[in-house]
Design a protein around this motif. Structure first.
Motif, PDB file in Angstrom:
ATOM      1  N   ASN A 163     -62.147  26.238  73.735  1.00 63.50           N
ATOM      2  CA  ASN A 163     -62.157  27.690  73.870  1.00 63.50           C
ATOM      3  C   ASN A 163     -61.624  28.359  72.609  1.00 63.50           C
ATOM      4  O   ASN A 163     -60.594  27.956  72.065  1.00 63.50           O
ATOM      5  N   MET A 164     -62.350  29.384  72.142  1.00 66.88           N
ATOM      6  CA  MET A 164     -61.915  30.106  70.943  1.00 66.88           C
ATOM      7  C   MET A 164     -62.601  31.459  70.885  1.00 66.88           C
ATOM      8  O   MET A 164     -63.580  31.719  71.585  1.00 66.88           O
ATOM      9  N   ALA A 165     -62.058  32.322  70.029  1.00 63.92           N
ATOM     10  CA  ALA A 165     -62.634  33.649  69.823  1.00 63.92           C
ATOM     11  C   ALA A 165     -62.682  33.939  68.327  1.00 63.92           C
ATOM     12  O   ALA A 165     -61.881  33.414  67.546  1.00 63.92           O
ATOM     13  N   THR A 166     -63.629  34.773  67.934  1.00 57.34           N
ATOM     14  CA  THR A 166     -63.766  35.174  66.539  1.00 57.34           C
ATOM     15  C   THR A 166     -63.928  36.684  66.450  1.00 57.34           C
ATOM     16  O   THR A 166     -64.503  37.314  67.334  1.00 57.34           O
ATOM     17  N   VAL A 167     -63.415  37.246  65.392  1.00 54.35           N
ATOM     18  CA  VAL A 167     -63.600  38.660  65.110  1.00 54.35           C
ATOM     19  C   VAL A 167     -63.711  38.809  63.595  1.00 54.35           C
ATOM     20  O   VAL A 167     -63.022  38.111  62.848  1.00 54.35           O
ATOM     21  N   GLY A 168     -64.604  39.673  63.164  1.00 59.96           N
ATOM     22  CA  GLY A 168     -64.785  39.798  61.724  1.00 59.96           C
ATOM     23  C   GLY A 168     -65.704  40.939  61.350  1.00 59.96           C
ATOM     24  O   GLY A 168     -66.090  41.766  62.184  1.00 59.96           O
ATOM     25  N   VAL A 169     -66.064  40.964  60.083  1.00 57.27           N
ATOM     26  CA  VAL A 169     -66.929  42.006  59.549  1.00 57.27           C
ATOM     27  C   VAL A 169     -67.865  41.373  58.529  1.00 57.27           C
ATOM     28  O   VAL A 169     -67.509  40.400  57.857  1.00 57.27           O
ATOM     29  N   GLU A 170     -69.077  41.897  58.465  1.00 57.54           N
ATOM     30  CA  GLU A 170     -70.075  41.425  57.511  1.00 57.54           C
ATOM     31  C   GLU A 170     -70.582  42.604  56.684  1.00 57.54           C
ATOM     32  O   GLU A 170     -70.783  43.695  57.219  1.00 57.54           O
ATOM     33  N   GLY A 171     -70.791  42.365  55.409  1.00 55.91           N
ATOM     34  CA  GLY A 171     -71.319  43.409  54.530  1.00 55.91           C
ATOM     35  C   GLY A 171     -72.448  42.867  53.686  1.00 55.91           C
ATOM     36  O   GLY A 171     -72.561  41.653  53.479  1.00 55.91           O
ATOM     37  N   ARG A 172     -73.290  43.756  53.192  1.00 58.08           N
ATOM     38  CA  ARG A 172     -74.395  43.331  52.347  1.00 58.08           C
ATOM     39  C   ARG A 172     -74.576  44.302  51.185  1.00 58.08           C
ATOM     40  O   ARG A 172     -74.227  45.482  51.286  1.00 58.08           O
ATOM     41  N   ARG A 173     -75.082  43.776  50.088  1.00 58.32           N
ATOM     42  CA  ARG A 173     -75.338  44.605  48.914  1.00 58.32           C
ATOM     43  C   ARG A 173     -76.591  44.101  48.222  1.00 58.32           C
ATOM     44  O   ARG A 173     -76.741  42.913  47.968  1.00 58.32           O
ATOM     45  N   GLU A 174     -77.489  45.025  47.922  1.00 61.89           N
ATOM     46  CA  GLU A 174     -78.691  44.666  47.183  1.00 61.89           C
ATOM     47  C   GLU A 174     -78.383  44.606  45.694  1.00 61.89           C
ATOM     48  O   GLU A 174     -77.766  45.521  45.139  1.00 61.89           O
ATOM     49  N   LEU A 175     -78.795  43.519  45.058  1.00 58.15           N
ATOM     50  CA  LEU A 175     -78.605  43.351  43.627  1.00 58.15           C
ATOM     51  C   LEU A 175     -79.880  43.764  42.904  1.00 58.15           C
ATOM     52  O   LEU A 175     -80.982  43.351  43.289  1.00 58.15           O
ATOM     53  N   THR A 176     -79.742  44.572  41.886  1.00 65.45           N
ATOM     54  CA  THR A 176     -80.910  45.101  41.179  1.00 65.45           C
ATOM     55  C   THR A 176     -80.832  44.807  39.688  1.00 65.45           C
ATOM     56  O   THR A 176     -79.765  44.461  39.154  1.00 65.45           O
ATOM     57  N   ARG A 177     -81.961  44.952  39.044  1.00 63.12           N
ATOM     58  CA  ARG A 177     -82.011  44.856  37.580  1.00 63.12           C
ATOM     59  C   ARG A 177     -82.882  45.985  37.046  1.00 63.12           C
ATOM     60  O   ARG A 177     -83.775  46.498  37.745  1.00 63.12           O
ATOM     61  N   THR A 178     -82.623  46.368  35.825  1.00 63.11           N
ATOM     62  CA  THR A 178     -83.384  47.444  35.198  1.00 63.11           C
ATOM     63  C   THR A 178     -84.719  46.917  34.681  1.00 63.11           C
ATOM     64  O   THR A 178     -84.776  45.872  34.026  1.00 63.11           O
TER      65      THR A 178
END
Length: 320
Positions: A163-178
């Motif tokens: 038995n266990m529990a998890t809590v967290g956050v996820e983020g994302r970022r688009e990588l670009t080039r010129t």
């Protein structure tokens, strides 16, 4: 048994609307070792959903999945699977998924009187940890809340073997080039940019039986389908690391190759050390697949598996 496979294959091949026939053979060393062979049908339209069935040297299996529109949950997916081992014992599982506004929910439960390895030895070495006990019950609950376009809060729980529990956050970022200006560009024109990949990060806490620690991870995905991922768990009572490399179609259209490894000594009801390679490519109107995997169980036993599969599409249909 060979005659049984042939009869089943001929029956399934003559079934109108069947999406694909599946064939597989493997050799497994270590826990639940020995040969394995299977024939089955997948994605067969029936009863408003999709049915899968198979017969192997170890078990008979059947599964049913369906998508429904259920207000206020919107689209809900449901699936149930049952496997009966010839050595004795049954495994039954169900999975539900849906969403309410910005919240996505997933529920899963499994009851069993035989281990996953007695149905399919490769299950012991999967990238995702599989409960390896001989009998018991487990359930997984997960919820994801979209805070904004690039940030998601995650809550989950695992109950049964550990038995266990998890809590967290996820983020994302688009990588670009010129993008370099072309010859027709006018003075003062702003340079354009293009997305070259997406970076995803994860952070949180996992706490429960024999485990307590902070979690962290990062993934990188390109438009060509290449995916790299690495996750860790570090705490006073736990340490673990998992990683995978998915090459997408880098080796050509329709081809795929994935490498993975997981070291999670804190797990008490699953194989703590797992590694493998999976690959597939088009062949003769179907798809051939290769799986080579292995690891070490919680009681110190080393095992491995080499599997070859072939999937032959039988046609398409308009059923959901």
């Amino acid at each position: 048994m060979t005659r049984g496979w042939m009869a089943l294959a001929l029956t399934l091949a003559g079934t109108a609307g069947a999406t694909a026939l599946d064939f597989g053979v493997s050799y497994n060393g270590g826990p639940q070792g020995g040969g394995w062979a299977r024939v089955g049908v997948s994605d067969l339209p029936a009863l408003g959903g999709r049915v899968a069935a198979g017969l192997s040297t170890r078990a008979a299996e059947v599964g049913y999945g369906r998508s429904l529109a259920v207000p206020p949950l919107g689209a809900v997916t449901a699936r149930a699977d049952v496997a009966v081992a010839f050595s004795g014992g049954v495994r039954a599982s169900t999975r539900l998924g849906g969403s309410v506004g910005p919240v996505a929910l997933n529920l899963a439960a499994t009851g069993f009187t035989t281990s996953a390895g007695r149905i399919d030895p490769v299950a012991l070495w999967n990238f995702a940890a599989t409960d390896s006990r001989e009998r018991g019950f487990n359930a997984d609950i997960g919820a994801r809340y979209r805070i904004n376009r690039n940030l998601i809060a995650v809550v989950g729980g695992e109950f049964g073997g550990q038995n266990m529990a998890t809590v967290g956050v996820e983020g994302r970022r688009e990588l670009t080039r010129t993008v370099p200006l072309d010859a027709d560009a006018q003075p003062g024109d702003e340079p354009e940019t293009e997305v070259v990949g997406t970076l995803t990060w994860r952070a949180g806490v996992r706490a429960g039986q024999d485990v307590l620690g902070a979690t962290g991870g990062v993934s990188y995905a390109t438009d060509s389908g290449i995916n790299l991922g690495l996750d860790t768990l570090l705490g006073p009572k736990a340490f673990g690391v998992t990683g995978s490399v998915d090459m997408g179609e880098l080796l050509g259209p329709g081809n795929s190759v994935q490498l993975y490894a997981a070291y999670e000594p804190w797990r008490t009801s699953s194989t703590p050390l797992r590694a493998g390679l999976t690959a597939s490519r088009p062949l003769g109107g179907g798809e051939v697949g290769l799986n080579v995997s292995g690891g070490r169980t919680s009681d110190g036993q080393t095992g491995y598996s080499a599997r070859l599969t072939y999937t032959l599409p039988l046609g398409t249909d308009s059923q959901p």
